[in-house]
Design a protein around this motif. Sequence first.
Motif, mmCIF file in Angstrom:
data_model
loop_
_atom_site.group_PDB
_atom_site.id
_atom_site.type_symbol
_atom_site.label_atom_id
_atom_site.label_comp_id
_atom_site.label_asym_id
_atom_site.label_seq_id
_atom_site.Cartn_x
_atom_site.Cartn_y
_atom_site.Cartn_z
ATOM 1 N N TRP A 1 -12.031 99.984 31.957
ATOM 2 C CA TRP A 1 -12.713 98.853 31.331
ATOM 3 C C TRP A 1 -12.023 97.580 31.776
ATOM 4 O O TRP A 1 -10.833 97.564 32.080
ATOM 5 C CB TRP A 1 -12.673 98.942 29.823
ATOM 6 C CG TRP A 1 -13.468 100.056 29.211
ATOM 7 C CD1 TRP A 1 -14.157 101.049 29.846
ATOM 8 C CD2 TRP A 1 -13.641 100.295 27.817
ATOM 9 N NE1 TRP A 1 -14.746 101.884 28.940
ATOM 10 C CE2 TRP A 1 -14.449 101.450 27.668
ATOM 11 C CE3 TRP A 1 -13.195 99.677 26.661
ATOM 12 C CZ2 TRP A 1 -14.829 101.968 26.442
ATOM 13 C CZ3 TRP A 1 -13.571 100.188 25.441
ATOM 14 C CH2 TRP A 1 -14.374 101.323 25.326
ATOM 15 N N GLN A 2 -12.761 96.479 31.797
ATOM 16 C CA GLN A 2 -12.211 95.180 32.172
ATOM 17 C C GLN A 2 -12.816 94.093 31.286
ATOM 18 O O GLN A 2 -13.893 94.266 30.733
ATOM 19 C CB GLN A 2 -12.510 94.878 33.636
ATOM 20 C CG GLN A 2 -14.006 94.736 33.922
ATOM 21 C CD GLN A 2 -14.307 94.485 35.378
ATOM 22 O OE1 GLN A 2 -13.538 93.816 36.044
ATOM 23 N NE2 GLN A 2 -15.426 95.014 35.870
ATOM 24 N N PHE B 1 -16.595 95.128 30.232
ATOM 25 C CA PHE B 1 -17.464 95.876 31.130
ATOM 26 C C PHE B 1 -16.658 97.019 31.740
ATOM 27 O O PHE B 1 -15.436 97.018 31.724
ATOM 28 C CB PHE B 1 -17.955 94.985 32.289
ATOM 29 C CG PHE B 1 -18.988 93.977 31.889
ATOM 30 C CD1 PHE B 1 -20.335 94.254 32.039
ATOM 31 C CD2 PHE B 1 -18.613 92.743 31.376
ATOM 32 C CE1 PHE B 1 -21.286 93.321 31.692
ATOM 33 C CE2 PHE B 1 -19.566 91.813 31.021
ATOM 34 C CZ PHE B 1 -20.913 92.092 31.175
ATOM 35 N N THR B 2 -17.371 97.971 32.338
ATOM 36 C CA THR B 2 -16.698 99.001 33.119
ATOM 37 C C THR B 2 -16.130 98.355 34.381
ATOM 38 O O THR B 2 -16.609 97.308 34.807
ATOM 39 C CB THR B 2 -17.683 100.120 33.519
ATOM 40 O OG1 THR B 2 -18.758 99.543 34.256
ATOM 41 C CG2 THR B 2 -18.207 100.858 32.300
ATOM 42 N N THR B 3 -15.114 98.962 34.956
ATOM 43 C CA THR B 3 -14.535 98.416 36.188
ATOM 44 C C THR B 3 -15.342 98.813 37.418
ATOM 45 O O THR B 3 -15.253 98.165 38.442
ATOM 46 C CB THR B 3 -13.073 98.885 36.381
ATOM 47 O OG1 THR B 3 -13.039 100.308 36.343
ATOM 48 C CG2 THR B 3 -12.171 98.312 35.318
ATOM 49 N N LYS B 4 -16.125 99.881 37.309
ATOM 50 C CA LYS B 4 -16.950 100.313 38.439
ATOM 51 C C LYS B 4 -18.400 99.897 38.192
ATOM 52 O O LYS B 4 -18.865 99.859 37.056
ATOM 53 C CB LYS B 4 -16.875 101.828 38.616
ATOM 54 C CG LYS B 4 -15.522 102.300 39.064
ATOM 55 C CD LYS B 4 -15.529 103.776 39.357
ATOM 56 C CE LYS B 4 -14.150 104.195 39.851
ATOM 57 N NZ LYS B 4 -14.090 105.614 40.111
ATOM 58 N N ASP B 5 -19.100 99.629 39.265
ATOM 59 C CA ASP B 5 -20.497 99.256 39.144
ATOM 60 C C ASP B 5 -21.350 100.445 38.727
ATOM 61 O O ASP B 5 -21.144 101.572 39.187
ATOM 62 C CB ASP B 5 -21.028 98.720 40.481
ATOM 63 C CG ASP B 5 -20.497 97.337 40.807
ATOM 64 O OD1 ASP B 5 -19.832 96.738 39.931
ATOM 65 O OD2 ASP B 5 -20.743 96.857 41.922
ATOM 66 N N HIS B 6 -22.327 100.169 37.857
ATOM 67 C CA HIS B 6 -23.311 101.170 37.467
ATOM 68 C C HIS B 6 -24.244 101.371 38.662
ATOM 69 O O HIS B 6 -24.660 100.395 39.293
ATOM 70 C CB HIS B 6 -24.090 100.680 36.234
ATOM 71 C CG HIS B 6 -25.006 101.706 35.675
ATOM 72 N ND1 HIS B 6 -26.276 101.890 36.189
ATOM 73 C CD2 HIS B 6 -24.858 102.593 34.664
ATOM 74 C CE1 HIS B 6 -26.879 102.850 35.503
ATOM 75 N NE2 HIS B 6 -26.028 103.288 34.575
ATOM 76 N N PRO C 1 -21.106 95.936 37.057
ATOM 77 C CA PRO C 1 -20.427 96.639 35.968
ATOM 78 C C PRO C 1 -21.347 96.853 34.767
ATOM 79 O O PRO C 1 -22.206 96.025 34.478
ATOM 80 C CB PRO C 1 -19.267 95.703 35.608
ATOM 81 C CG PRO C 1 -19.049 94.893 36.835
ATOM 82 C CD PRO C 1 -20.403 94.727 37.453
ATOM 83 N N TRP C 2 -21.153 97.967 34.088
ATOM 84 C CA TRP C 2 -21.934 98.325 32.906
ATOM 85 C C TRP C 2 -21.291 97.684 31.680
ATOM 86 O O TRP C 2 -20.087 97.799 31.488
ATOM 87 C CB TRP C 2 -21.953 99.842 32.760
ATOM 88 C CG TRP C 2 -22.691 100.353 31.564
ATOM 89 C CD1 TRP C 2 -22.142 100.770 30.393
ATOM 90 C CD2 TRP C 2 -24.091 100.492 31.416
ATOM 91 N NE1 TRP C 2 -23.118 101.164 29.526
ATOM 92 C CE2 TRP C 2 -24.342 100.994 30.134
ATOM 93 C CE3 TRP C 2 -25.182 100.225 32.252
ATOM 94 C CZ2 TRP C 2 -25.617 101.245 29.651
ATOM 95 C CZ3 TRP C 2 -26.450 100.485 31.765
ATOM 96 C CH2 TRP C 2 -26.658 100.992 30.486
#
Length: 189
Positions: A19-20, A40-45, A51-52
């Motif tokens: 998370w970020q 947001f999540t650190t990786k793209d959805h 980010p999600w």
Amino acid sequence: MTDHSNLKDLAEVATQGGWQVIETELPCRLGRPHVERRIFTTKDHPQLKAPWPVVNGSVALGTDESPVHHMVSMTAEDAAFIAAANPAAVLALIADNEHARMRIKELDLLFGRYLLGMRASVIEWQHGEGADAAMQWIWNGLAGPGELPPEDEIEAQAYFDREISAVEAGMEEVAVFFDVRRAAKQVAP
């Protein structure tokens, strides 16, 4: 050690991955900008290509009595996890980790001490005063911390075979733990 099983269960159902915090500056009538912070999540959805959102703020139009509602949106699972991962829980985890690290260091040093004593006994046996003097090294290493065998034990192999079973069972438990972790790391992207 503190029981963190509830925190683990909550983490397993919360939004996975890193998370970020993303900050956005927005203009404000009072002169200085308003800073909005969202998680947001650190990786793209894969579908969003971004980010999600895990914790997101929004504003909704209300009624005449309350024209604007400020809202924070997140899943129930993420909310429960965030509440459980409070400063007290995190500090307890850190304290448990520090305690475990010092216990491991202590055990490593004790093991090293016993190996050193056994090595010294071999040197004493081969180059010093012989086997009897060498056994004194082993005796002292066991007597100091109170680890001499019970006085009624007279069959060394039978004693060893009986006592080693608990050690082997514990080592099997440790091996399974690390095998599961190793397999999980190989599966993870």
